[in-house]
Design a protein around this motif. Structure first.
Motif, PDB file in Angstrom:
ATOM      1  N   VAL A  88      -3.958 -87.885  33.930  1.00 35.08           N
ATOM      2  CA  VAL A  88      -3.142 -86.895  33.222  1.00 35.08           C
ATOM      3  C   VAL A  88      -4.021 -85.949  32.414  1.00 35.08           C
ATOM      4  CG1 VAL A  88      -1.344 -86.593  31.481  1.00 35.08           C
ATOM      5  CG2 VAL A  88      -1.182 -88.479  33.133  1.00 35.08           C
ATOM      6  N   HIS A  89      -4.859 -86.519  31.571  1.00 34.43           N
ATOM      7  CA  HIS A  89      -5.638 -85.685  30.653  1.00 34.43           C
ATOM      8  C   HIS A  89      -6.786 -84.975  31.359  1.00 34.43           C
ATOM      9  CE1 HIS A  89      -3.308 -86.939  27.233  1.00 34.43           C
ATOM     10  NE2 HIS A  89      -3.393 -88.192  27.667  1.00 34.43           N
ATOM     11  N   GLY A  90      -7.279 -85.566  32.447  1.00 35.57           N
ATOM     12  CA  GLY A  90      -8.288 -84.868  33.238  1.00 35.57           C
ATOM     13  C   GLY A  90      -7.718 -83.623  33.896  1.00 35.57           C
ATOM     14  N   ALA A  91      -6.481 -83.720  34.411  1.00 35.80           N
ATOM     15  CA  ALA A  91      -5.837 -82.558  35.020  1.00 35.80           C
ATOM     16  C   ALA A  91      -5.626 -81.454  33.990  1.00 35.80           C
ATOM     17  CB  ALA A  91      -4.506 -82.969  35.646  1.00 35.80           C
ATOM     18  N   LEU A  92      -5.141 -81.820  32.814  1.00 37.34           N
ATOM     19  CA  LEU A  92      -4.938 -80.831  31.753  1.00 37.34           C
ATOM     20  C   LEU A  92      -6.264 -80.230  31.285  1.00 37.34           C
ATOM     21  CD1 LEU A  92      -2.223 -82.712  29.682  1.00 37.34           C
ATOM     22  CD2 LEU A  92      -1.886 -80.601  30.990  1.00 37.34           C
ATOM     23  N   GLN A  93      -7.288 -81.059  31.187  1.00 37.11           N
ATOM     24  CA  GLN A  93      -8.596 -80.569  30.758  1.00 37.11           C
ATOM     25  C   GLN A  93      -9.185 -79.614  31.788  1.00 37.11           C
ATOM     26  OE1 GLN A  93     -11.085 -83.436  28.662  1.00 37.11           O
ATOM     27  NE2 GLN A  93     -12.844 -82.748  29.843  1.00 37.11           N
ATOM     28  N   PHE A  94      -8.977 -79.898  33.068  1.00 34.11           N
ATOM     29  CA  PHE A  94      -9.440 -78.969  34.101  1.00 34.11           C
ATOM     30  C   PHE A  94      -8.788 -77.601  33.926  1.00 34.11           C
ATOM     31  CE2 PHE A  94      -8.180 -76.900  38.068  1.00 34.11           C
ATOM     32  CZ  PHE A  94      -9.422 -76.441  38.477  1.00 34.11           C
ATOM     33  N   VAL A  95      -7.465 -77.582  33.738  1.00 34.14           N
ATOM     34  CA  VAL A  95      -6.778 -76.303  33.564  1.00 34.14           C
ATOM     35  C   VAL A  95      -7.308 -75.579  32.335  1.00 34.14           C
ATOM     36  CG1 VAL A  95      -4.556 -75.188  33.168  1.00 34.14           C
ATOM     37  CG2 VAL A  95      -4.705 -77.139  34.714  1.00 34.14           C
ATOM     38  N   ASP A  96      -7.476 -76.302  31.253  1.00 33.42           N
ATOM     39  CA  ASP A  96      -7.893 -75.706  29.987  1.00 33.42           C
ATOM     40  C   ASP A  96      -9.316 -75.154  30.042  1.00 33.42           C
ATOM     41  OD1 ASP A  96      -7.688 -74.968  27.309  1.00 33.42           O
ATOM     42  OD2 ASP A  96      -8.312 -76.934  26.572  1.00 33.42           O
ATOM     43  N   ALA A 117       6.006 -85.873  25.294  1.00 32.07           N
ATOM     44  CA  ALA A 117       6.240 -84.569  24.671  1.00 32.07           C
ATOM     45  C   ALA A 117       5.022 -84.096  23.899  1.00 32.07           C
ATOM     46  CB  ALA A 117       7.465 -84.638  23.758  1.00 32.07           C
ATOM     47  N   THR A 118       4.406 -84.999  23.150  1.00 28.42           N
ATOM     48  CA  THR A 118       3.243 -84.616  22.347  1.00 28.42           C
ATOM     49  C   THR A 118       1.988 -84.472  23.193  1.00 28.42           C
ATOM     50  OG1 THR A 118       4.150 -85.734  20.402  1.00 28.42           O
ATOM     51  CG2 THR A 118       1.784 -85.303  20.414  1.00 28.42           C
ATOM     52  N   ASP A 119       1.697 -85.476  24.000  1.00 27.39           N
ATOM     53  CA  ASP A 119       0.422 -85.533  24.711  1.00 27.39           C
ATOM     54  C   ASP A 119       0.342 -84.569  25.887  1.00 27.39           C
ATOM     55  OD1 ASP A 119       0.024 -87.597  22.962  1.00 27.39           O
ATOM     56  OD2 ASP A 119       0.057 -89.186  24.481  1.00 27.39           O
ATOM     57  N   VAL A 120       1.463 -84.349  26.547  1.00 28.32           N
ATOM     58  CA  VAL A 120       1.460 -83.547  27.776  1.00 28.32           C
ATOM     59  C   VAL A 120       2.162 -82.214  27.571  1.00 28.32           C
ATOM     60  CG1 VAL A 120       2.115 -83.475  30.208  1.00 28.32           C
ATOM     61  CG2 VAL A 120       1.361 -85.630  29.177  1.00 28.32           C
ATOM     62  N   LEU A 121       3.432 -82.253  27.179  1.00 26.77           N
ATOM     63  CA  LEU A 121       4.178 -81.009  27.060  1.00 26.77           C
ATOM     64  C   LEU A 121       3.602 -80.095  25.988  1.00 26.77           C
ATOM     65  CD1 LEU A 121       7.873 -82.177  27.504  1.00 26.77           C
ATOM     66  CD2 LEU A 121       6.170 -81.526  29.221  1.00 26.77           C
ATOM     67  N   GLY A 122       3.055 -80.675  24.935  1.00 25.07           N
ATOM     68  CA  GLY A 122       2.428 -79.852  23.904  1.00 25.07           C
ATOM     69  C   GLY A 122       1.236 -79.075  24.436  1.00 25.07           C
ATOM     70  N   VAL A 123       0.444 -79.717  25.283  1.00 20.98           N
ATOM     71  CA  VAL A 123      -0.711 -79.043  25.889  1.00 20.98           C
ATOM     72  C   VAL A 123      -0.248 -78.020  26.918  1.00 20.98           C
ATOM     73  CG1 VAL A 123      -2.832 -79.358  27.203  1.00 20.98           C
ATOM     74  CG2 VAL A 123      -2.152 -81.067  25.504  1.00 20.98           C
ATOM     75  N   VAL A 124       0.727 -78.381  27.730  1.00 21.63           N
ATOM     76  CA  VAL A 124       1.256 -77.446  28.730  1.00 21.63           C
ATOM     77  C   VAL A 124       1.776 -76.187  28.056  1.00 21.63           C
ATOM     78  CG1 VAL A 124       3.087 -77.097  30.425  1.00 21.63           C
ATOM     79  CG2 VAL A 124       1.772 -79.225  30.427  1.00 21.63           C
ATOM     80  N   GLU A 125       2.473 -76.342  26.947  1.00 26.15           N
ATOM     81  CA  GLU A 125       3.007 -75.182  26.227  1.00 26.15           C
ATOM     82  C   GLU A 125       1.882 -74.254  25.770  1.00 26.15           C
ATOM     83  OE1 GLU A 125       5.905 -72.685  25.004  1.00 26.15           O
ATOM     84  OE2 GLU A 125       6.176 -74.568  26.115  1.00 26.15           O
ATOM     85  N   ARG A 126       0.794 -74.835  25.311  1.00 25.46           N
ATOM     86  CA  ARG A 126      -0.339 -74.016  24.863  1.00 25.46           C
ATOM     87  C   ARG A 126      -0.968 -73.251  26.023  1.00 25.46           C
ATOM     88  NH1 ARG A 126      -5.551 -75.375  24.729  1.00 25.46           N
ATOM     89  NH2 ARG A 126      -5.169 -77.620  24.870  1.00 25.46           N
ATOM     90  N   LEU A 127      -0.919 -73.814  27.223  1.00 22.55           N
ATOM     91  CA  LEU A 127      -1.541 -73.176  28.385  1.00 22.55           C
ATOM     92  C   LEU A 127      -0.702 -72.034  28.946  1.00 22.55           C
ATOM     93  CD1 LEU A 127      -2.777 -76.412  30.163  1.00 22.55           C
ATOM     94  CD2 LEU A 127      -4.206 -74.709  29.016  1.00 22.55           C
ATOM     95  N   ARG A 128       0.537 -71.883  28.478  1.00 21.56           N
ATOM     96  CA  ARG A 128       1.391 -70.798  28.965  1.00 21.56           C
ATOM     97  C   ARG A 128       0.773 -69.423  28.741  1.00 21.56           C
ATOM     98  NH1 ARG A 128       6.829 -71.672  30.195  1.00 21.56           N
ATOM     99  NH2 ARG A 128       7.620 -73.773  29.674  1.00 21.56           N
ATOM    100  N   GLY A 129      -0.106 -69.307  27.777  1.00 19.41           N
ATOM    101  CA  GLY A 129      -0.703 -68.006  27.496  1.00 19.41           C
ATOM    102  C   GLY A 129      -1.558 -67.478  28.628  1.00 19.41           C
ATOM    103  N   CYS A 130      -2.085 -68.376  29.454  1.00 23.02           N
ATOM    104  CA  CYS A 130      -2.998 -67.952  30.522  1.00 23.02           C
ATOM    105  C   CYS A 130      -2.518 -68.323  31.923  1.00 23.02           C
ATOM    106  CB  CYS A 130      -4.379 -68.577  30.295  1.00 23.02           C
ATOM    107  SG  CYS A 130      -5.184 -68.078  28.764  1.00 23.02           S
ATOM    108  N   PHE A 131      -1.482 -69.168  32.015  1.00 19.86           N
ATOM    109  CA  PHE A 131      -1.021 -69.642  33.316  1.00 19.86           C
ATOM    110  C   PHE A 131       0.497 -69.560  33.397  1.00 19.86           C
ATOM    111  CE2 PHE A 131      -5.004 -71.714  32.343  1.00 19.86           C
ATOM    112  CZ  PHE A 131      -5.720 -71.549  33.527  1.00 19.86           C
ATOM    113  N   ASP A 132       1.010 -69.526  34.613  1.00 20.86           N
ATOM    114  CA  ASP A 132       2.447 -69.614  34.806  1.00 20.86           C
ATOM    115  C   ASP A 132       2.849 -71.083  34.765  1.00 20.86           C
ATOM    116  OD1 ASP A 132       2.722 -66.891  35.042  1.00 20.86           O
ATOM    117  OD2 ASP A 132       2.615 -66.900  37.226  1.00 20.86           O
ATOM    118  N   VAL A 133       3.850 -71.386  33.986  1.00 23.89           N
ATOM    119  CA  VAL A 133       4.345 -72.757  33.841  1.00 23.89           C
ATOM    120  C   VAL A 133       5.814 -72.778  34.224  1.00 23.89           C
ATOM    121  CG1 VAL A 133       4.775 -74.645  32.234  1.00 23.89           C
ATOM    122  CG2 VAL A 133       2.671 -73.300  32.034  1.00 23.89           C
TER     123      VAL A 133
END
Length: 307
Positions: free
Chosen positions: A95-103, A35-51
């Protein structure tokens, strides 16, 4: 590294039954937060991407929502690319590489390719830093019809409508010292086999599709990653983890036959990355950056080849 010759669970030479799997499961403890490491980052990315939530894993008393990130300006005239991470939950930079790529980099490809990014396929295993799901099943050998792994089945269902439209699929993994000290001995014990050490390669490498190899594509990724972290050399047999090295830092597997994640689409350009986070020559930041570099190189090559 002192390697175990037998596993603490089960009887040598006999596959695990439900009692052994239950004992193994009882020993797995939560070490970090999805929830903290992944979902928290995904939630922040909602501003620019469809989730979107594409499934849910129910492992009582726990339940894990599964999320995919898509390009906001999705266009039917554009090719599609799939990035997956966390098929093996313990492989942190996947996991974190995928999130970092999106970000940091996904916006660079807006209007050029439709991106579908699934950063953490196996959240139960992510939290427990393990390779298997709680059923003692490896999701990355389970991408097949009637999959026994809910993680694999959910991802296959998500991707199915786009399977023939994918231009690229890059699946982000790690090879760690714990593969040899923990996970491979457990696999051997589970299946009633003897554990045979293979050694851990020091560096980054790729797994191409033996049935449809793309050597120039793999070379382009290796060249990009070599600027970030070191590439694994072949061993004395000319192999990496028991497979023949076909080019510097590249081996081949039959992806679909083995039920591997990288084989779930008809993408002409596909690969599995393998970062080595336990090397004294790299850092967690470099491991994440290597995954990002690999994704960008894969997209750049495929888009250039298509034009």
């Amino acid at each position: 590294m002192n390697l175990p010759t037998t596993h603490s669970i089960g009887t040598p030479g006999q596959p695990w039954g439900e009692a052994e799997k239950a004992l193994w499961r009882s020993r797995q403890t939560r070490k970090r937060s999805y929830a903290t490491d992944v979902l928290g980052v995904v939630e922040r990315l909602r501003g620019c991407f469809d989730v979107a939530e594409y499934g849910r894993l129910d492992y009582p008393p726990e339940s894990f929502p599964l999320f995919a990130i898509r390009s906001r300006e999705w266009r039917d005239d554009l090719p599609c690319a799939l990035v997956t991470g966390g098929v093996h939950g313990y492989e942190t930079s996947g996991v974190h590489g995928a999130l970092q790529f999106v970000d940091l980099r996904a916006a660079d490809y807006a209007g050029r390719v439709n991106l579908l990014v699934v950063p953490c396929v196996s959240p139960w295993a992510y939290e427990r830093i393990h390779r298997w799901n709680p059923l003692a099943i490896d999701p990355n050998r389970s991408f097949r019809d009637d999959s026994p792994a809910p993680e694999s089945a959910a991802l296959m269902s998500l991707v199915a409508p786009l399977r023939k439209r994918m231009l690229v699929h890059i699946d982000l993994h790690e090879t760690t010292d714990s593969d040899e000290s923990e996970f491979r001995p457990a696999l051997a014990a589970r299946d009633g086999k003897a554990f045979e050490p293979e050694g851990i390669p020091d560096g980054f490498y790729l797994v191409d599709d033996a049935e449809h190899p793309q050597p120039a594509f793999q070379r382009a990724i290796i060249a990009a990653v070599a600027k970030v972290t070191h590439i694994a050399p072949a061993d004395a047999k000319g192999e990496i983890i028991g497979s023949r090295v076909v080019a510097p830092g590249v081996i081949e597997y039959e992806l679909k036959k083995l039920g591997l994640c990288a084989g779930i689409t008809d993408a002409p350009y596909k690969t599995t990355t393998e970062v080595y986070p336990d090397s004294p020559r790299t850092t967690p930041g470099q491991c994440n950056a290597a995954q990002v570099a690999a994704v960008c190189a894969a997209l750049d090559y495929a888009l250039a080849a298509r034009s």
